[in-house]
Design an enzyme around this catalytic site. Structure first.
Site, mmCIF file in Angstrom:
data_model
loop_
_atom_site.group_PDB
_atom_site.id
_atom_site.type_symbol
_atom_site.label_atom_id
_atom_site.label_comp_id
_atom_site.label_asym_id
_atom_site.label_seq_id
_atom_site.Cartn_x
_atom_site.Cartn_y
_atom_site.Cartn_z
ATOM 1 N N LYS A 1 52.707 92.435 -17.613
ATOM 2 C CA LYS A 1 51.529 91.825 -16.966
ATOM 3 C C LYS A 1 51.118 90.558 -17.726
ATOM 4 O O LYS A 1 50.820 89.534 -17.119
ATOM 5 C CB LYS A 1 50.362 92.811 -16.979
ATOM 6 C CG LYS A 1 48.995 92.185 -16.711
ATOM 7 C CD LYS A 1 47.867 93.182 -16.753
ATOM 8 C CE LYS A 1 47.089 93.196 -18.035
ATOM 9 N NZ LYS A 1 46.246 92.054 -18.341
ATOM 10 N N ARG B 1 41.056 86.468 -16.619
ATOM 11 C CA ARG B 1 40.939 85.353 -17.575
ATOM 12 C C ARG B 1 42.004 84.296 -17.317
ATOM 13 O O ARG B 1 41.986 83.232 -17.900
ATOM 14 C CB ARG B 1 41.092 85.878 -19.012
ATOM 15 C CG ARG B 1 39.851 86.584 -19.489
ATOM 16 C CD ARG B 1 40.056 87.186 -20.845
ATOM 17 N NE ARG B 1 40.314 86.213 -21.884
ATOM 18 C CZ ARG B 1 39.397 85.449 -22.446
ATOM 19 N NH1 ARG B 1 38.164 85.506 -22.014
ATOM 20 N NH2 ARG B 1 39.700 84.600 -23.409
ATOM 21 N N CYS C 1 38.565 92.196 -19.376
ATOM 22 C CA CYS C 1 37.984 93.453 -19.861
ATOM 23 C C CYS C 1 36.839 93.212 -20.844
ATOM 24 O O CYS C 1 36.866 92.290 -21.626
ATOM 25 C CB CYS C 1 39.072 94.278 -20.542
ATOM 26 S SG CYS C 1 40.313 94.807 -19.365
ATOM 27 N N VAL D 1 41.532 92.894 -33.884
ATOM 28 C CA VAL D 1 41.718 91.803 -32.920
ATOM 29 C C VAL D 1 40.483 91.602 -32.048
ATOM 30 O O VAL D 1 40.041 90.487 -31.791
ATOM 31 C CB VAL D 1 42.968 92.065 -32.044
ATOM 32 C CG1 VAL D 1 43.145 90.957 -31.005
ATOM 33 C CG2 VAL D 1 44.211 92.179 -32.926
HETATM 34 C C1 EPZ Z 1 45.670 88.413 -24.405
HETATM 35 O O1 EPZ Z 1 44.287 88.197 -24.292
HETATM 36 C C2 EPZ Z 1 45.960 89.626 -23.535
HETATM 37 N N1 EPZ Z 1 45.567 89.337 -22.161
HETATM 38 C C3 EPZ Z 1 45.190 90.830 -24.064
HETATM 39 O O2 EPZ Z 1 45.553 91.965 -23.278
HETATM 40 C C4 EPZ Z 1 45.632 91.093 -25.499
HETATM 41 O O3 EPZ Z 1 44.884 92.186 -26.009
HETATM 42 C C5 EPZ Z 1 45.365 89.840 -26.334
HETATM 43 O O4 EPZ Z 1 46.055 88.716 -25.758
HETATM 44 C C6 EPZ Z 1 45.830 90.003 -27.768
HETATM 45 O O5 EPZ Z 1 47.200 90.305 -27.789
HETATM 46 C C7 EPZ Z 1 46.370 88.561 -21.401
HETATM 47 O O6 EPZ Z 1 47.390 88.081 -21.844
HETATM 48 C C8 EPZ Z 1 45.911 88.329 -19.990
HETATM 49 P P1 EPZ Z 1 43.361 86.294 -27.658
HETATM 50 P P2 EPZ Z 1 43.627 86.831 -24.870
HETATM 51 O O7 EPZ Z 1 42.990 84.928 -27.220
HETATM 52 O O8 EPZ Z 1 44.607 85.731 -24.759
HETATM 53 C C9 EPZ Z 1 39.383 85.461 -30.011
HETATM 54 C C10 EPZ Z 1 45.180 93.695 -21.716
HETATM 55 O O9 EPZ Z 1 44.600 94.791 -21.688
HETATM 56 N N2 EPZ Z 1 39.306 84.166 -29.311
HETATM 57 O O10 EPZ Z 1 44.597 86.494 -28.467
HETATM 58 O O11 EPZ Z 1 42.289 86.662 -24.241
HETATM 59 C C11 EPZ Z 1 39.094 86.627 -29.069
HETATM 60 O O12 EPZ Z 1 37.703 86.818 -28.900
HETATM 61 C C12 EPZ Z 1 44.531 92.516 -22.415
HETATM 62 O O13 EPZ Z 1 46.294 93.463 -21.168
HETATM 63 C C13 EPZ Z 1 38.296 83.271 -29.648
HETATM 64 O O14 EPZ Z 1 37.482 83.540 -30.531
HETATM 65 O O15 EPZ Z 1 43.454 87.253 -26.401
HETATM 66 C C14 EPZ Z 1 39.734 87.793 -29.768
HETATM 67 O O16 EPZ Z 1 38.870 88.302 -30.771
HETATM 68 C C15 EPZ Z 1 43.281 92.907 -23.176
HETATM 69 N N3 EPZ Z 1 38.200 82.090 -28.971
HETATM 70 C C16 EPZ Z 1 40.954 87.154 -30.451
HETATM 71 O O17 EPZ Z 1 40.715 85.729 -30.452
HETATM 72 C C17 EPZ Z 1 39.091 81.744 -27.988
HETATM 73 O O18 EPZ Z 1 38.967 80.635 -27.404
HETATM 74 C C18 EPZ Z 1 42.247 87.431 -29.717
HETATM 75 O O19 EPZ Z 1 42.098 86.937 -28.412
HETATM 76 C C19 EPZ Z 1 40.113 82.667 -27.655
HETATM 77 C C20 EPZ Z 1 40.207 83.862 -28.333
#
Ligand code: EPZ
Length: 438
Positions: free
Chosen positions: A23, A97, A121, A333
């Site tokens: 996904k 997102r 989520c 994370v």
């Molecule tokens: C992706 O989310 C996945 N979703 C998530 O899966 C997954 O848990 C996550 O990566 C980590 O592997 C998709 O790919 C659609 P991040 P993403 O940016 O990209 C912070 C599922 O259930 N952050 O790596 O949104 C954020 O708050 C989902 O399939 C900022 O602070 O994750 C978090 O604490 C859940 N500012 C950390 O980074 C930003 O601009 C990791 O988020 C972006 C992120």
């Protein structure tokens, strides 16, 4: 059809199921097709809601989308991309997102983009500050509006140097989808390197991009003037595979998952073995089973790749309620990813959440009042309950808990699970679960 599932638990899951494309890769590869001057073909695409949402957004921008759910083949034709009507996009607001990743491709194709308020989520604040900073550094003008964000590129976006404070998956994808057609060189330090990211880089390279990934999380991109369509088979969904493996462990079952691959699941497999589960890597999948006897409690810390993935944590915690002793889980994370444990406590689990960083080193959330560590004491028998799905992975964890519990549970808001688990009810039935839609 109501949005609830009755689950009569207590039966070990046994049998064989298949997982198709990831996904968290497929949706990004679909967005990447916008960058091509010619059509793309994506294979191994699962029939999940996220694919439908991104298909709708692409069609709003004039992309021809044709999907064969049986074959899992998606044909994408971006030949006449045009600006969508803001109102139409608004209809998709709050659904996922992924829209934030449309920015780069639309700025290259149309010189502007409007992105609705995002969904996703409720597992943390989910900010997009890294994304917006990246786009500004490329030269985009970002204008926050009441119902979303308007962006425009006064001139061709320029390559830039970016350093991420945290290896964010989405921010890395944002940069990749923008840098490939920007003028000049872009260098990203502190990049995410998840397998889904590497598969997206493979897709972009097929399209004509020039991207290198160095050892120390540094990615370099040389912008090019033209990209063409791609033909690609998506990697398997390692999150779905680990979710079903955790279900096998929690119910004392034996499940073979076609499409699961060892390299992408190495860390999960080590943990699965440490808890006492057994697995056998086969030609076209992996067999996971509970060998009998006690499961062992563990100390677990989630991390970015190649660490133990945050999305694997929630399903595995349900299996840890059946392990002997105290397990400690430190979620580094997301700041708020233990909300699902409320329902598990309701069902008889003994789980306490803490603000401290337990079981590992200090993380970003240590001194910020977030309950991001949990202690699980087991084994505790689980009793059926009436539970509400909180988010995608928490929802699947509720399903696992209901399958492991004695009695018939009512799981409400079940359609949220359709977002990321293809035909999960059929798979439950194929594994011998006693379930019925409300
Ligand atoms: C992706 O989310 C996945 N979703 C998530 O899966 C997954 O848990 C996550 O990566 C980590 O592997 C998709 O790919 C659609 P991040 P993403 O940016 O990209 C912070 C599922 O259930 N952050 O790596 O949104 C954020 O708050 C989902 O399939 C900022 O602070 O994750 C978090 O604490 C859940 N500012 C950390 O980074 C930003 O601009 C990791 O988020 C972006 C992120």
């Amino acid at each position: 059809m109501t949005d609830l599932l009755y689950v009569n638990g207590g039966t070990p899951l046994q049998g064989t199921i298949s997982v198709r494309g990831a996904k968290n890769f497929v949706s990004k590869a679909m967005v990447a097709s916008l960058l091509g001057e010619s059509p793309s073909v994506l294979r191994n695409v699962p029939q999940i809601r996220d694919v439908g949402v991104v298909s709708g957004l692409l069609e709003l921008h004039g992309v021809g989308v044709k999907y064969d759910p049986e074959a899992g083949v998606l044909d994408l034709d971006p030949s006449d991309v045009e600006a969508a009507h803001v109102a139409d996009i608004d209809a998709h607001a709050g659904s996922s997102r992924i829209p934030i990743l449309f920015c780069g491709p639309l700025l290259h194709r149309l010189g502007e983009a409007f992105i609705p308020d995002l969904g996703g989520c409720r597992i943390g604040d989910r900010p997009i500050d890294y994304h917006l900073e990246i786009l500004r550094q490329f030269g985009a003008v970002v204008d926050k509006r009441p119902n979303g964000i308007h962006l425009r590129a006064p001139r061709r976006l320029q390559g830039t140097k970016i350093s991420l404070p945290y290896p964010s998956v989405g921010a890395t994808e944002q940069l990749l989808l923008t840098a490939v057609r920007a003028e000049g060189i872009t260098e990203l330090t502190g990049a995410a390197t998840e397998p889904e990211i590497m598969d997206l880089i493979a897709v972009l390279q097929k399209m004509g991009a020039i991207i290198s990934v160095d050892t120390d999380r540094v990615i370099k991109i040389e912008g090019v003037d033209r990209l063409d369509g791609y033909s690609h088979t998506a990697l398997g969904d390692r999150i779905e595979a680990a979710s079903w493996a955790s279900a096998a462990l929690a119910t004392g079952g034996d499940v073979t998952i076609k499409g699961a691959t060892q390299p992408e699941m190495m860390t999960f497999l080590n943990t699965f073995r440490k808890v006492g589960g057994q697995f056998d890597v086969q030609e076209d999948g992996i067999r996971f089973w509970h060998p009998g006897g006690d499961l062992r409690s563990i100390v677990l810390e989630t991390d970015v790749h190649p660490g133990f993935m945050t999305d694997w944590q929630q399903p595995l915690v349900v299996a840890l309620t059946q392990a002997t002793g105290l397990s400690i889980v430190h979620e580094t994370v997301y700041e708020n990813r233990f909300g699902f444990t409320e329902a598990l406590r309701q069902m008889g689990a003994t789980i306490q959440v803490y603000k401290e960083c337990l079981g590992g080193g200090a993380c970003r959330f240590g001194a910020r009042n977030f309950h991001h560590s949990a202690v699980v004491s087991g084994p505790t028998p689980l009793e059926a309950a009436d539970i509400e799905v909180p988010d995608l992975r928490g929802g699947f964890s509720h399903l696992i808990a209901a399958l492991a519990a004695k009695g018939t549970s009512t799981v409400r808001g079940i359609s949220l699970i359709d977002r990321g688990y293809e035909a999960f009810q059929d798979k439950l039935v194929a594994l011998g679960a006693d379930v019925a839609r409300g």
